[in-house]
Design an enzyme around this catalytic site. Structure first.
Site, mmCIF file in Angstrom:
data_model
loop_
_atom_site.group_PDB
_atom_site.id
_atom_site.type_symbol
_atom_site.label_atom_id
_atom_site.label_comp_id
_atom_site.label_asym_id
_atom_site.label_seq_id
_atom_site.Cartn_x
_atom_site.Cartn_y
_atom_site.Cartn_z
ATOM 1 C CG PHE A 161 -1.633 -1.104 1.533
ATOM 2 C CD1 PHE A 161 -3.140 -1.030 0.966
ATOM 3 C CD2 PHE A 161 -1.272 -2.342 2.304
ATOM 4 C CE1 PHE A 161 -3.954 -2.065 1.177
ATOM 5 C CE2 PHE A 161 -2.160 -3.353 2.444
ATOM 6 C CZ PHE A 161 -3.375 -3.177 1.742
ATOM 7 C CG ASP A 162 1.046 5.902 -1.572
ATOM 8 O OD1 ASP A 162 2.216 6.263 -1.060
ATOM 9 O OD2 ASP A 162 0.423 7.063 -2.254
ATOM 10 N N GLY A 163 0.817 5.166 1.057
ATOM 11 C CA GLY A 163 0.588 5.783 2.561
ATOM 12 C C GLY A 163 -0.617 6.985 2.317
ATOM 13 C CG ASP A 276 -2.350 8.784 -4.179
ATOM 14 O OD1 ASP A 276 -2.336 10.231 -4.119
ATOM 15 O OD2 ASP A 276 -1.184 8.324 -3.798
#
Length: 302
Positions: A161-163, A276
């Protein structure tokens, strides 16, 4: 007793995310749905090839053991019901136990996510993904051309996951976009002890954490998670402290400070990566299955 979705990880997925229907989709886009339906019906006994999300779904369903139904995967598709026949036939041909589906023949399917209480929605349709995110559900636009590497680790699910704007809100990303890196670093250093607000994918991370905790060592597949973020020190601290506040452990954290994420994902070899920003997704899609989370300030004009 009636079947219930209580205490289950629920994944809703479109036909094109689970199976490779790109050839059929080109017919749909250049003609009308009648030709598409006819093509799917003509191929009803020809199993579709695996799509980008197929390996992830197969591994998640391995959490279901006799007497323990922990994961439910539901088809949620703009396909028509007739085309849905081939979807179920294709799943049956590879012993993929998917029993439930909603087919809307072109109508927006996201409204059924409420009834499903979905923890994740995967689709190739960006409008459906955006609508699902706006309704409060973790959702990502699948890159159909993504590399598939899941077969390399059959006994482990790896999710990265990106943050900011994915696990966390885009609060800090807004500061970066408006005022630059120095302002971002100062903002995060001053707030290091204050957890970030949750982003759209916190519910999925929580559900995965709960799934692993409930399953223990009873299943032949293990879960490994990673945070892969453009943050660097000192902004790393707030991210870690936020996860600690949520009482969620992750296995790996990569604070890359602007380095290309694709090179690091090539080493981690995730079953799926969520980000995102399209530039990160495009880099990631060359080495792993990838989903674009169309949320936050980076996607205001998307």
């Amino acid at each position: 007793m009636a079947f219930t979705l209580d205490d289950k990880l629920v994944v809703a997925i479109s036909s094109r995310a689970l199976f490779d229907f790109e050839e059929e989709n080109r017919v749909f886009e250049t003609s009308d749905d009648r030709d598409y339906m006819r093509m799917q019906l003509d191929r009803i006994d020809t199993p579709a090839k695996a799509g980008v999300a197929f390996p992830l779904v197969k591994k998640l369903l391995a959490f279901n053991r006799e007497g323990e139904h922990r994961v439910e995967v539901v088809m949620l598709s703009r396909n028509d019901p007739v085309s849905g026949l081939r979807v179920f036939r294709s799943a049956q041909s590879v012993n993929l136990p998917i029993e439930r589906g909603v087919f809307t023949r072109g109508r927006e399917p996201f409204r059924y996510l409420h009834a499903l209480r979905a923890h994740l929605f995967l689709s190739v349709n960006s409008d459906d993904v955006r609508a699902a995110l706006n309704a409060g559900f973790p959702a990502a636009r699948v890159y159909p051309e993504s590399s598939k590497v899941a077969e390399l680790h059959p006994n482990e699910i790896r999710i990265a996951f990106d943050g900011d704007a994915v696990l966390f809100s885009d609060e800090a990303e807004q500061v970066f976009q408006r005022n630059g890196l120095d302002a971002f670093q100062l903002h995060e250093r001053e707030r290091a002890a204050h957890p970030l607000p949750p982003g759209p994918f916190k519910p999925l991370l929580q559900a995965l954490h709960r799934l692993q905790s409930l399953a223990g060592n009873e299943v032949p597949v293990r879960l490994r998670t990673a945070l892969v973020t453009a943050r660097s020190a000192p902004a790393h601290e707030r991210a870690i402290r936020t996860l600690m506040d949520w009482q969620i452990d992750i296995d790996e954290a990569m604070f890359l400070g602007g380095l290309d994420k694709g090179a690091f994902l090539r080493e981690f070899e995730p079953d799926f990566f969520f980000d995102d920003q399209t530039r990160h997704c495009e880099s990631a899609a060359r080495v792993s299955p990838t989903g674009h989370v169309i949320s936050g300030i980076a996607n205001h004009d998307a």
